[in-house]
Design an enzyme around this catalytic site. Structure first.
Site, PDB file in Angstrom:
ATOM      1  N   CYS A 113       0.838  -1.200   0.000  1.00 39.13           N
ATOM      2  CA  CYS A 113       0.000   0.000   0.000  1.00 39.13           C
ATOM      3  C   CYS A 113       0.873   1.250   0.000  1.00 39.13           C
ATOM      4  O   CYS A 113       1.919   1.293   0.638  1.00 39.13           O
ATOM      5  CB  CYS A 113      -0.947   0.097   1.192  1.00 39.13           C
ATOM      6  SG  CYS A 113      -2.091  -1.266   1.310  1.00 39.13           S
ATOM      7  N   ARG A 122       3.819  -0.156  -4.823  1.00 40.15           N
ATOM      8  CA  ARG A 122       3.549  -0.708  -3.491  1.00 40.15           C
ATOM      9  C   ARG A 122       2.244  -1.500  -3.432  1.00 40.15           C
ATOM     10  O   ARG A 122       1.917  -2.090  -2.404  1.00 40.15           O
ATOM     11  CB  ARG A 122       3.491   0.424  -2.456  1.00 40.15           C
ATOM     12  CG  ARG A 122       4.738   1.275  -2.425  1.00 40.15           C
ATOM     13  CD  ARG A 122       4.599   2.383  -1.414  1.00 40.15           C
ATOM     14  NE  ARG A 122       4.519   1.860  -0.077  1.00 40.15           N
ATOM     15  CZ  ARG A 122       5.552   1.578   0.692  1.00 40.15           C
ATOM     16  NH1 ARG A 122       6.766   1.781   0.240  1.00 40.15           N
ATOM     17  NH2 ARG A 122       5.386   1.092   1.889  1.00 40.15           N
ATOM     18  N   TRP A 126      -2.693  -2.669  -1.618  1.00 46.34           N
ATOM     19  CA  TRP A 126      -2.407  -4.091  -1.793  1.00 46.34           C
ATOM     20  C   TRP A 126      -3.222  -4.775  -0.715  1.00 46.34           C
ATOM     21  O   TRP A 126      -2.959  -4.608   0.480  1.00 46.34           O
ATOM     22  CB  TRP A 126      -0.915  -4.362  -1.623  1.00 46.34           C
ATOM     23  CG  TRP A 126      -0.537  -5.769  -1.974  1.00 46.34           C
ATOM     24  CD1 TRP A 126      -0.237  -6.256  -3.217  1.00 46.34           C
ATOM     25  CD2 TRP A 126      -0.418  -6.886  -1.083  1.00 46.34           C
ATOM     26  NE1 TRP A 126       0.051  -7.599  -3.147  1.00 46.34           N
ATOM     27  CE2 TRP A 126      -0.043  -8.018  -1.855  1.00 46.34           C
ATOM     28  CE3 TRP A 126      -0.593  -7.048   0.292  1.00 46.34           C
ATOM     29  CZ2 TRP A 126       0.159  -9.269  -1.303  1.00 46.34           C
ATOM     30  CZ3 TRP A 126      -0.396  -8.305   0.845  1.00 46.34           C
ATOM     31  CH2 TRP A 126      -0.024  -9.403   0.042  1.00 46.34           C
ATOM     32  N   ASN A 174      -1.504   2.293   5.597  1.00 46.16           N
ATOM     33  CA  ASN A 174      -0.650   1.236   5.051  1.00 46.16           C
ATOM     34  C   ASN A 174      -0.182   0.393   6.234  1.00 46.16           C
ATOM     35  O   ASN A 174       0.419   0.941   7.152  1.00 46.16           O
ATOM     36  CB  ASN A 174       0.536   1.900   4.326  1.00 46.16           C
ATOM     37  CG  ASN A 174       1.711   0.967   4.073  1.00 46.16           C
ATOM     38  OD1 ASN A 174       2.842   1.405   4.010  1.00 46.16           O
ATOM     39  ND2 ASN A 174       1.454  -0.300   3.931  1.00 46.16           N
ATOM     40  N   GLY A 175      -0.504  -0.896   6.229  1.00 46.30           N
ATOM     41  CA  GLY A 175      -0.101  -1.751   7.347  1.00 46.30           C
ATOM     42  C   GLY A 175      -1.236  -2.675   7.749  1.00 46.30           C
ATOM     43  O   GLY A 175      -2.211  -2.837   7.008  1.00 46.30           O
ATOM     44  N   GLU A 215      17.106 -17.254  -9.576  1.00 49.11           N
ATOM     45  CA  GLU A 215      16.664 -15.899  -9.866  1.00 49.11           C
ATOM     46  C   GLU A 215      16.010 -15.831 -11.260  1.00 49.11           C
ATOM     47  O   GLU A 215      14.979 -15.175 -11.439  1.00 49.11           O
ATOM     48  CB  GLU A 215      17.866 -14.942  -9.766  1.00 49.11           C
ATOM     49  CG  GLU A 215      17.615 -13.506 -10.159  1.00 49.11           C
ATOM     50  CD  GLU A 215      16.542 -12.788  -9.330  1.00 49.11           C
ATOM     51  OE1 GLU A 215      16.083 -13.334  -8.318  1.00 49.11           O
ATOM     52  OE2 GLU A 215      16.159 -11.677  -9.741  1.00 49.11           O
ATOM     53  N   LYS A 235      12.179 -14.652 -11.943  1.00 47.79           N
ATOM     54  CA  LYS A 235      11.828 -13.563 -12.869  1.00 47.79           C
ATOM     55  C   LYS A 235      10.748 -14.020 -13.839  1.00 47.79           C
ATOM     56  O   LYS A 235       9.801 -13.295 -14.110  1.00 47.79           O
ATOM     57  CB  LYS A 235      13.049 -13.105 -13.697  1.00 47.79           C
ATOM     58  CG  LYS A 235      14.106 -12.305 -13.011  1.00 47.79           C
ATOM     59  CD  LYS A 235      13.705 -10.908 -12.635  1.00 47.79           C
ATOM     60  CE  LYS A 235      13.036 -10.864 -11.293  1.00 47.79           C
ATOM     61  NZ  LYS A 235      13.843 -10.791 -10.121  1.00 47.79           N
ATOM     62  N   GLU A 285       7.258 -14.584 -11.997  1.00 50.35           N
ATOM     63  CA  GLU A 285       6.549 -13.434 -11.425  1.00 50.35           C
ATOM     64  C   GLU A 285       5.984 -12.485 -12.465  1.00 50.35           C
ATOM     65  O   GLU A 285       4.993 -11.823 -12.214  1.00 50.35           O
ATOM     66  CB  GLU A 285       7.394 -12.695 -10.381  1.00 50.35           C
ATOM     67  CG  GLU A 285       8.551 -11.900 -10.899  1.00 50.35           C
ATOM     68  CD  GLU A 285       9.324 -11.207  -9.782  1.00 50.35           C
ATOM     69  OE1 GLU A 285       8.732 -10.756  -8.806  1.00 50.35           O
ATOM     70  OE2 GLU A 285      10.558 -11.114  -9.925  1.00 50.35           O
ATOM     71  N   HIS A 289      17.813 -36.040  -9.529  1.00 47.84           N
ATOM     72  CA  HIS A 289      17.110 -36.483  -8.311  1.00 47.84           C
ATOM     73  C   HIS A 289      15.626 -36.139  -8.344  1.00 47.84           C
ATOM     74  O   HIS A 289      14.997 -36.055  -7.294  1.00 47.84           O
ATOM     75  CB  HIS A 289      17.791 -35.888  -7.076  1.00 47.84           C
ATOM     76  CG  HIS A 289      19.232 -36.282  -6.967  1.00 47.84           C
ATOM     77  ND1 HIS A 289      19.626 -37.496  -6.459  1.00 47.84           N
ATOM     78  CD2 HIS A 289      20.349 -35.648  -7.361  1.00 47.84           C
ATOM     79  CE1 HIS A 289      20.948 -37.583  -6.515  1.00 47.84           C
ATOM     80  NE2 HIS A 289      21.410 -36.468  -7.067  1.00 47.84           N
ATOM     81  N   LYS A 311       5.822  -4.244  -4.664  1.00 48.23           N
ATOM     82  CA  LYS A 311       7.276  -4.079  -4.639  1.00 48.23           C
ATOM     83  C   LYS A 311       7.863  -4.310  -3.246  1.00 48.23           C
ATOM     84  O   LYS A 311       8.840  -5.019  -3.097  1.00 48.23           O
ATOM     85  CB  LYS A 311       7.616  -2.675  -5.144  1.00 48.23           C
ATOM     86  CG  LYS A 311       9.108  -2.402  -5.263  1.00 48.23           C
ATOM     87  CD  LYS A 311       9.696  -3.124  -6.445  1.00 48.23           C
ATOM     88  CE  LYS A 311      11.189  -2.890  -6.560  1.00 48.23           C
ATOM     89  NZ  LYS A 311      11.803  -3.956  -7.381  1.00 48.23           N
TER      90      LYS A 311
HETATM   91  C1  AGP Z   1      11.808  -9.999  -6.871  1.00 43.82           C
HETATM   92  O1  AGP Z   1      11.678  -9.718  -8.207  1.00 43.82           O
HETATM   93  C2  AGP Z   1      10.672  -9.632  -6.021  1.00 43.82           C
HETATM   94  N1  AGP Z   1      10.163  -8.350  -6.258  1.00 43.82           N
HETATM   95  C3  AGP Z   1      10.816  -9.996  -4.555  1.00 43.82           C
HETATM   96  O2  AGP Z   1      11.195 -11.334  -4.474  1.00 43.82           O
HETATM   97  C4  AGP Z   1      11.786  -9.146  -3.681  1.00 43.82           C
HETATM   98  O3  AGP Z   1      13.100  -9.387  -4.051  1.00 43.82           O
HETATM   99  C5  AGP Z   1      11.540  -9.480  -2.206  1.00 43.82           C
HETATM  100  O4  AGP Z   1      10.225  -9.146  -1.868  1.00 43.82           O
HETATM  101  C6  AGP Z   1      12.505  -8.789  -1.286  1.00 43.82           C
HETATM  102  O5  AGP Z   1      12.376  -7.410  -1.357  1.00 43.82           O
HETATM  103  P1  AGP Z   1      13.464  -6.454  -0.728  1.00 43.82           P
HETATM  104  O6  AGP Z   1      14.736  -6.676  -1.465  1.00 43.82           O
HETATM  105  O7  AGP Z   1      12.923  -5.075  -0.949  1.00 43.82           O
HETATM  106  O8  AGP Z   1      13.591  -6.808   0.713  1.00 43.82           O
END
Ligand code: AGP
Length: 618
Positions: free
Chosen positions: A2, A27, A76, A102-103, A491, A495, A498, A514, A613
């Protein structure tokens, strides 16, 4: 999660707050809303969907766009599905008080029952509507002003909050408070106007002066008055620190790129230079990092390094495990912050905990830091966002200086985190006598060449896009790598899933036998990182095994490779470098591959579904 923003001053507030909400959409983007005070009454507009949808609905009601005071929200969803009713702002039963939040208010259920017993009714399923009615109840009961009511009410809640509250009966102020979620207050010239936001991006074109509230602090913001920050607990005044913003407008705009993610991928050469600028003096063979230098004995005598992080930052931590163990010979454990915080981990004063976080606001990482500190560990932060909660909570740290990362999928955050961790590992390796002066010197020279090698790699975008067009419709994809590049495989898979919603998994290449090998058939693409150092022959054998089962190989190889080229369906070449630096290069084509697949599938690359984010809730 949020974003909240607000304005009080002499300008029309609507365009400022709406633009601010757009900048905060990273956010969360389940719903958006705004309250404007037009001099007589509060006009609330809110809707499920994005800020663009909010603009659409306000287009029909120009009367709802006028006024010099506003608060806004982009959501969010936590409590209650994303719909119009659950969208913020929320109004108290009397209609007098309006809030954006927010929270999470964790004890909202108990508070709600209590308020219902006193005759309150609720429209939404949110915890926020409970909070605004609690503030109203306190205000009535204590017969006090808004600021006091907010302060007393907040002592009754548990959870996390960043709030902006407005009272239509006293429409010359906005009350803000924070615990666990960020609040920045932008100060206009001579206190003629004020801005409130979850980060400073909504107001960078108006002011460079900012106050970041600390946890359990609040402020009553009134035009022509200096901001006084108080403690929520006891109403005592704190030492207000006005900081100068380093951010500029260009950094948070797309700059001609179709998406922020693409811009951020292309920014990596510069971001990496910004990360090592002033720290690495390659010609002189020196690494200077005050956060490490000031505590060098702790680092040199550490029994263990424990890395805590989430998501992409956790992957950077895994790369660091290889780096620290290989270069500095310090044992490392890499932990998901969310598991670590609840596991009763064994931590001693001789451990160093490194917390990695782009946003510096990730709730689980923050909680892991607090736990480690409570057990006596020295905690070092690697953050991108200057002044973020994690940066402030840690004993020392190093900023990545990557510039704002707005695309939800982390790109430049990952490579700059690795760069910082590499610098630390190299520095400790040298100080511990594990690296000779000449080897150390040559590594620095090699690291300095990485940005230009990334530039070279970015030029193969067309080739990656072609591969993306072949595989864009697959339902599954595997990513394999070994050693330093095993985390890169994880990673790459993250990517892809997501932003394109294609199921993808990363594995250490040798683990394929395995289990995952059962998935392989002629429809399965497997991205294999097979650079020429490390475990090259072993990975080549894995590629053979995949080909025998008709899997499709997209191989990331070192320039000049012959062997893999003969077997793989596609090869993407990276420039030659030392093995430990390869993650900084092999990552790039994987980012581009995911990006192009998502674009070809018509997905919202910068704002993928269900994500936000910064994950500021558990
Ligand atoms: C990665 O593409 C994501 N957006 C997510 O996994 C992110 O890396 C994770 O939420 C950690 O965020 P931060 O680095 O702001 O702590």
């Amino acid at each position: 999660m949020c974003g909240i923003t607000g304005y009080i001053g002499y300008r029309e507030a609507y365009p400022i707050v709406v633009k601010g909400l757009q900048r905060l959409e990273y956010r969360g983007y389940d719903s958006a809303g705004i309250m404007l005070f037009d001099g007589a009454k509060a006009q609330v507009s809110k809707t499920k969907g994005k800020v663009a949808d909010l603009e659409e609905i306000t287009l029909q009601s120009p009367e709802k766009k006028s006024g010099n005071i506003a608060i806004g929200h982009t959501r969010w969803a936590t409590h209650g599905v994303p719909n119009d009713v659950n969208s913020h702002p929320h109004t108290s039963v009397s209609g007098d008080l309006v809030i954006v939040h927010n929270g999470i208010i964790e004890n909202y259920d108990t508070l709600k029952k209590e308020l219902i017993s006193r005759g309150y009714t609720f429209q939404s399923d949110t915890d926020t509507e409970v909070l605004i009615n609690l503030i109203e109840e306190v205000k009535k009961h204590e017969n006090c002003k808004l600021g006091k009511a907010v302060q007393i009410a907040l002592t009754q809640v548990t959870g996390a909050y960043a709030i902006a509250v407005f009272d239509t009966k006293k429409p010359n102020e906005i009350v803000v408070a924070r615990l666990g979620s960020p609040i920045a207050i932008g100060i206009g010239k001579d206190n003629s106007e004020f801005f409130v936001a979850s980060d400073a991006s909504p107001f960078i074109e108006y002011t460079k002066e900012v106050i970041y509230l600390e946890d359990e602090e609040m402020a009553i913001i009134q035009v022509n008055k200096e901001v006084a920050v108080r403690k929520v607990k006891d109403d005592s005044l704190t030492d207000t620190k006005i900081q100068q913003l380093q951010l500029n407008l260009e950094q948070i705009e797309k700059g001609g790129y179709e998406h922020f993610m693409l811009k951020e991928i292309h920014e990596q050469p510069k971001a990496i230079i910004d990360t090592y600028r002033g720290r690495m003096l390659a010609d002189e063979g020196i690494i200077k990092m005050s956060g490490v230098d000031d505590h060098i004995e702790k680092f040199l005598n550490a029994d263990r390094i424990i890395i805590v992080a989430c998501g992409t930052s956790w992957h950077a931590g895994l790369v660091a495990e290889y780096l620290f163990e290989d270069i500095a010979r310090i044992p490392v454990e890499v932990e998901y912050a969310s598991e670590f915080r609840y596991r009763n981990p064994i931590i001693t004063e001789k451990d160093i905990v490194i917390a990695i976080s782009q946003s510096g606001e990730t709730a689980d990482t923050l909680a892991a830091i607090k736990l480690a500190k409570s057990k006596g560990a020295f905690v070092f932060g690697v953050c991108n966002v200057v002044g973020s909660s994690i940066a402030r909570e840690t004993h020392a740290g190093a900023y990545t200086h990557a510039g704002p990362e707005i695309g939800v999928a982390s790109t430049k955050a990952f490579t700059t985190q690795i760069t910082i961790l590499l610098l630390i590992a190299l520095k400790l390796g040298k100080e511990k006598g594990k690296l000779s002066k000449s080897v150390f010197h040559s590594y620095l020279q090699m690291l300095q060449l990485i940005p230009s090698k990334i530039e070279e790699l970015l030029a193969i975008d067309g080739q990656v896009k072609h591969i993306a067009s072949i595989y864009k419709d697959v339902p599954n994809c595997l990513y394999l790598g070994r050693g330093f590049n095993f985390p890169v495989a994880l990673e790459g898979a993250l990517k892809l899933k997501e932003i394109s919603y294609i199921h993808a998994e990363g594995y250490p290449a040798a683990e394929m036998k395995h289990g995952p090998i059962a998935l392989i058939d002629e429809n399965m693409p497997i991205v294999v990182i097979a650079t020429n150092k490390g475990h090259y022959e072993k990975v080549v054998s894995n590629i053979q095994e995949i080909k025998s089962r008709e899997g499709k190989i997209i191989a990331i190889v070192t320039k000049g490779d012959i062997t893999v080229k003969e077997i793989a369906d596609h090869v993407i070449e990276i420039p030659e470098t030392e093995e430990m630096f390869t993650p900084l290069l092999t990552t790039i084509p994987l980012q581009l591959l995911s990006y192009h697949i998502a674009v070809l599938l018509g997905k919202n690359v910068d704002q993928p579904r269900n994500l936000a984010k910064s994950v500021t809730v558990e």
